[in-house]
Design a protein around this motif. Structure first.
Motif, mmCIF file in Angstrom:
data_model
loop_
_atom_site.group_PDB
_atom_site.id
_atom_site.type_symbol
_atom_site.label_atom_id
_atom_site.label_comp_id
_atom_site.label_asym_id
_atom_site.label_seq_id
_atom_site.Cartn_x
_atom_site.Cartn_y
_atom_site.Cartn_z
ATOM 1 N N ASN A 135 -4.389 -5.110 3.986
ATOM 2 C CA ASN A 135 -3.876 -5.401 2.651
ATOM 3 C C ASN A 135 -3.603 -6.889 2.537
ATOM 4 N N SER A 137 -1.816 -9.579 0.611
ATOM 5 C CA SER A 137 -0.778 -9.867 -0.372
ATOM 6 C C SER A 137 -0.582 -11.369 -0.445
ATOM 7 N N HIS A 141 -0.564 -13.593 -7.070
ATOM 8 C CA HIS A 141 -0.478 -12.433 -7.958
ATOM 9 C C HIS A 141 0.720 -12.555 -8.895
ATOM 10 N N ARG A 144 -0.295 -8.169 -10.512
ATOM 11 C CA ARG A 144 -0.129 -7.148 -9.473
ATOM 12 C C ARG A 144 1.004 -7.566 -8.537
ATOM 13 N N SER A 146 2.975 -5.865 -6.902
ATOM 14 C CA SER A 146 3.036 -5.078 -5.673
ATOM 15 C C SER A 146 2.213 -5.697 -4.557
ATOM 16 N N ARG A 147 1.353 -6.672 -4.894
ATOM 17 C CA ARG A 147 0.561 -7.384 -3.891
ATOM 18 C C ARG A 147 1.092 -8.815 -3.695
ATOM 19 N N ASN A 148 2.347 -9.034 -4.004
ATOM 20 C CA ASN A 148 2.981 -10.338 -3.824
ATOM 21 C C ASN A 148 4.251 -10.123 -3.011
#
Length: 238
Positions: A135, A137, A141, A144, A146-148
């Motif tokens: 994943n 991250s 972002h 998104r 949730s990807r930071n």
């Protein structure tokens, strides 16, 4: 170092938020299962440091007992200045550089049954004979969220099989995935990425490693290139 302390504080802030969508990451953090490796950059020294940590991690993961309480991820945190640029695209390019360099020093052969071509639904990143999910991250972002995980580029690495066990193509697995994707949509404030899917079933893994901000189709090409000596799987490589 200050950046390491800051990174842990920022990741802690995300994973102690009850609304953070990945219940597996939150569970691993709560039970102090996260394994951290701090990497200064994507140069040769940084890659060697990460490869050593990943080799140790994979060796331990091969002896996994199948319990959720021992399903610890490896969290590779890079210094904030490791990436040249602040966009999602710049961070993804850096992430693929890291994975490519790890592949170049991979001590093991490519495992049988895993396609070598990222255009195949049967491809995943592998290291020392183990298929992995990586994943990406990053602070680029804004949509998104949730990807930071903070100001650092972070690779959250898990063995592929753990997703198959807990969130695979089974009634319970589909229920888990639906719950997480619903949580993602609420947390991000937008519908979850259309690229999210199940391994080997109508979705490409490399798309899911680094999600784009937009809910749109993708025409970009995966930058990962397999080694010519990594072995092949003629039945699943197309």
């Amino acid at each position: 170092m200050d950046w390491q302390r800051t990174a842990v504080e920022e990741i802690t802030g995300r994973l102690t938020d009850p609304d953070f969508p990945c219940v597996f990451s939150r569970n691993a953090f709560r039970k102090q299962l996260l394994r951290f490796v701090f990497v200064p950059d994507g140069g040769s020294d940084g890659i060697r440091h990460l490869a050593a940590a990943l080799t140790e991690y994979v060796a331990e993961a091969k002896a996994w007992d199948g319990s959720l309480d021992t399903a610890y991820p490896l969290v590779a945190v890079f210094a904030p200045d490791a990436v040249a640029g602040d966009s999602v695209e710049a961070h993804h390019a850096f992430g693929w550089h890291v994975l490519q360099e790890l592949h170049s020093v991979d001590p093991g052969p490519w495992p049988a049954g895993v396609a070598r071509d990222p255009r195949s639904e049967a491809w995943s990143m592998c290291f020392d004979g183990m298929p992995l999910f990586c994943n990406m991250s990053n602070p680029g972002h804004r949509v998104r969220r949730s990807r930071n995980l903070g100001r650092s580029f972070v690779l959250v690495i898990n063995p592929r099989e753990r997703f198959d066990v807990f969130a695979g193509d089974t009634p319970s697995g589909r229920k888990v995935r639906a719950n997480i994707r619903s949580r993602i949509s609420r947390y991000d404030g937008v519908p979850h990425s259309p690229q999210l899917g199940s391994y080997g079933i109508g979705a490409l893994e490399w798309h899911q490693y680094g999600l784009i901000e937009e809910n749109a189709g993708r025409t970009d090409v995966c930058p990962f290139s397999p080694r010519t000596d990594a072995g092949t799987d003629t039945q699943r490589n197309s």
